[in-house]
Design a protein around this motif. Structure first.
Motif: not given
Length: 621
Positions: A339-342, A4-5, A25-26, A31-32
């Motif tokens: 990450e699919g969070t809010e 993920t760029n 965070h990453f 992969d980021v």
């Protein structure tokens, strides 16, 4: 799995804040990848541009190399390049030298001066919005004053020595404050009378510093007036020529220097990006800092136009606090999307405003209730600046800031004036350093060889007065002790018995020493090590090697000797002498002159890698 760029355009306050948050965070997610692109290899500390422009600090004081900021963030690529195109459909950023595909992008290119198309400002005025601007203005002022010093025409000379700042916001007031302070040095270097200089602060609005309360505004105005600044309010600049500034009411000020700080707009580079714009070219963002109508494009910093519901629907201000906060919001929502969070809505929080007026006076309005001025306001501003370096994890620039603002200063341009200046002559510390080192060396040699009637610490006798090490069979513990009346003093006086700092060890320290030196064997070993340490300290001080570190060590030894009941008050001079020698005394006819720069260079290369003017993809961290 494909990487993920994330691409961040712009390494100002917003871009650095966003990149730091994403990198942290990453940091464990391979992969980021985050790519930070800026036309410069450094972050410019924009809030201190006026200090460079007015000769208060050296130009490198406000340059923070990106390699040094992100050297330990292995998931960040630093690229020095200029963006030429943004393809939102194909998610590609094109630069002068390369192209970068992205999954998410943060536009954080900042702002630029807004001249409002006033005639002559762009052609004849000086802006203050970049490191280059500050240097250009600094050179112009010095050159103009040098030329004025040999100008025979009185009117021309007066115009050359007149300086006009347009805009009485933060930047304008700080700029005029440092300029008026630079006057004495400029006059002295060019054999001029300081009274020949004139300073004008021009503001179209009826007040100066409109973002703070009337209390701060009035104090700032009084201080400027007291120092000879002519403040013109409610009367903006209407026209500028090479040697004149004309105001709205027709007033003309002869000058060769107009410094324009009266407006800011979004970076003109974003005009072609096809994103909805609001006033001053700012790009419209929603509450998540997403660009209006552009997928996976986020905004941060001065280019953002977002009306805050909790702040009477006014746009986010173009200040450092807002830049960092919008950068954090953009980063948080990219993280949430991956990450699919809010997602989280932006909520600005502005803790206050601090304005320096020269190097020794300032005003501040904090938490919407605290009013500060003078030394305290300036001290708080310095503390906030230092805190910034901790938030971005840069101890290097934390230390550099202290050096530039407090130690490497001239003409007393600091809140501590000349008291902390490193520009004193350390040569005069040489006799003290050699004497102090000789004292430690002699003490060590006495202990090693038992000189001057002392007992050698290299023998088999325990000389430490610790009760648990004494031989009970000797009867020493039962011997009657002669009562001696000791007298407190900081020097020896004939006929008096000097007083110990402590006549016995505190209980807590005695337990520590009993643990560290539990038996005679360990005591004999410690005696030998202490003797060798004293000799090493003495030699290091005499030859000026690691003087700061060794002097700090001697302070620690004095504290230890005092707690063991083995140190007299009359020898307490050891401490102030050690502190005095920590001022870099090893640089005067000492090895520190050669060794410390060599070590600094090697450590810098090991920790930061090669510092360059241009960074490219895959730079070796």
């Amino acid at each position: 799995m494909a990487k993920t760029n994330i691409v961040v355009l712009g390494a100002g306050f917003a871009g650095v804040a966003a990149t730091k948050k994403l990198a942290k965070h990453f940091k464990k997610n391979e992969d980021v990848l985050i790519t930070l692109i800026d036309r410069h290899s450094y972050q410019t500390y924009m809030t201190e541009l006026h200090e460079v422009a007015a000769g208060r600090v050296e130009p490198d004081a406000i340059q923070f190399d990106l390699q040094r900021l992100f050297n330990r963030n292995k998931n960040v690529d630093i690229v020095t390049d200029e963006v030429t195109h943004l393809d939102k459909e194909n998610k590609v950023v094109t630069t002068v030298k390369s192209t970068f595909k992205y999954d998410y992008i943060i536009l954080a290119m900042g702002g630029e001066p807004n001249t409002f198309n006033i005639p002559g400002v762009a052609e004849h005025g000086f802006t203050l919005w970049s490191w280059e601007d500050a240097n250009t203005l600094r050179r112009h002022i010095k050159d103009t004053v040098e030329t004025a010093a040999i100008e025979h025409d009185i009117e021309k000379r007066k115009a050359m020595l007149s300086f006009v700042v347009s805009g009485a916001g933060f930047t304008g007031v700080e700029m005029i404050g440092d300029l008026m302070e630079w006057k004495d040095r400029l006059a002295k270097d060019n054999k001029l009378d300081p009274e020949e200089f004139s300073f004008y602060l021009v503001e179209a609005a009826p007040i100066i510093l409109g973002v703070v309360t009337e209390k701060e505004s009035s104090k700032a105005e009084r201080y400027l007036n007291k120092n000879g600044v002519k403040i013109i309010k409610g009367n903006g600049v209407a026209n500028v020529t090479e040697d004149t500034v004309e105001l709205s009411d027709g007033t003309k000020i002869p000058t060769h220097t107009l410094i324009w700080t009266a407006g800011v707009k979004a970076n003109s580079d974003v005009e072609e990006y096809g994103i909805e714009k609001a006033r001053a070219g700012r790009l419209v963002a929603n509450k998540y800092m997403e660009a209006q109508g552009a997928e996976n494009v986020y905004l941060a910093g001065d280019i953002v136009y977002y009306e805050e519901p909790d702040n009477d629907n006014t746009p986010v201000p173009q200040i450092v606090q807002s830049a960092e906060q919008t950068g954090h919001t953009a980063a948080k929502n990219i993280i949430a999307s991956i990450e699919g969070t809010e997602k989280v809505a932006h909520k600005g929080k502005y803790d206050g405003f601090m304005i320096s007026i020269g190097s020794r006076y300032g005003v501040a309005y904090l938490m919407e209730k605290i009013h500060l001025s003078g030394f305290i306001a300036m001290a708080v501003k310095h503390l906030i600046n230092l805190f910034y370096f901790l938030t971005i994890g840069s101890v290097f620039y934390f230390v550099k800031y202290i050096h530039h603002e407090f130690f490497h200063i001239r003409d007393g341009r600091s809140i501590f004036r000349k008291h902390l200046s490193r520009y004193g002559n350390v040569l005069w510390n040489l006799p003290l350093r050699v004497f102090y080192g000789s004292m430690w060396l002699w003490e060590g040699l006495k202990k090693m060889f038992g000189l001057a009637g002392t007992t050698s610490w290299f023998g088999n006798d325990v000389t430490m007065p610790f009760s648990w090490l004494q031989d009970p069979a000797s009867g020493a513990s039962e011997a009657a002790e002669e009562v001696v009346h000791s007298v407190f003093g900081l020097n020896y006086v004939y006929g008096e018995e000097p007083m110990m700092v402590l006549d016995k060890m505190p209980g807590w320290f005695e337990k520590i020493m009993e643990f560290m030196v539990p038996n005679v064997e360990m005591a004999l070993f410690m005696q030998k090590m202490m003797t060798l340490l004293e000799i090493a300290i003495g030699l290091a001080l005499i030859f000026g090697l690691f003087t700061w570190l060794v002097s700090a060590l001697t302070v620690g030894l004095v504290a230890m000797f005092s707690l063991t009941g083995m140190f007299y008050w009359v020898n307490m001079w050891f401490v102030p002498v050690a502190i005095s020698l920590m001022n870099g005394s090893g640089r005067a006819f000492g090895l520190d002159y050669y060794v410390i720069p060599w070590i600094s260079k090697k450590l810098s290369k090991w920790w930061y890698g090669d510092i360059k003017s241009i960074y490219e993809v895959g730079v070796n961290k």
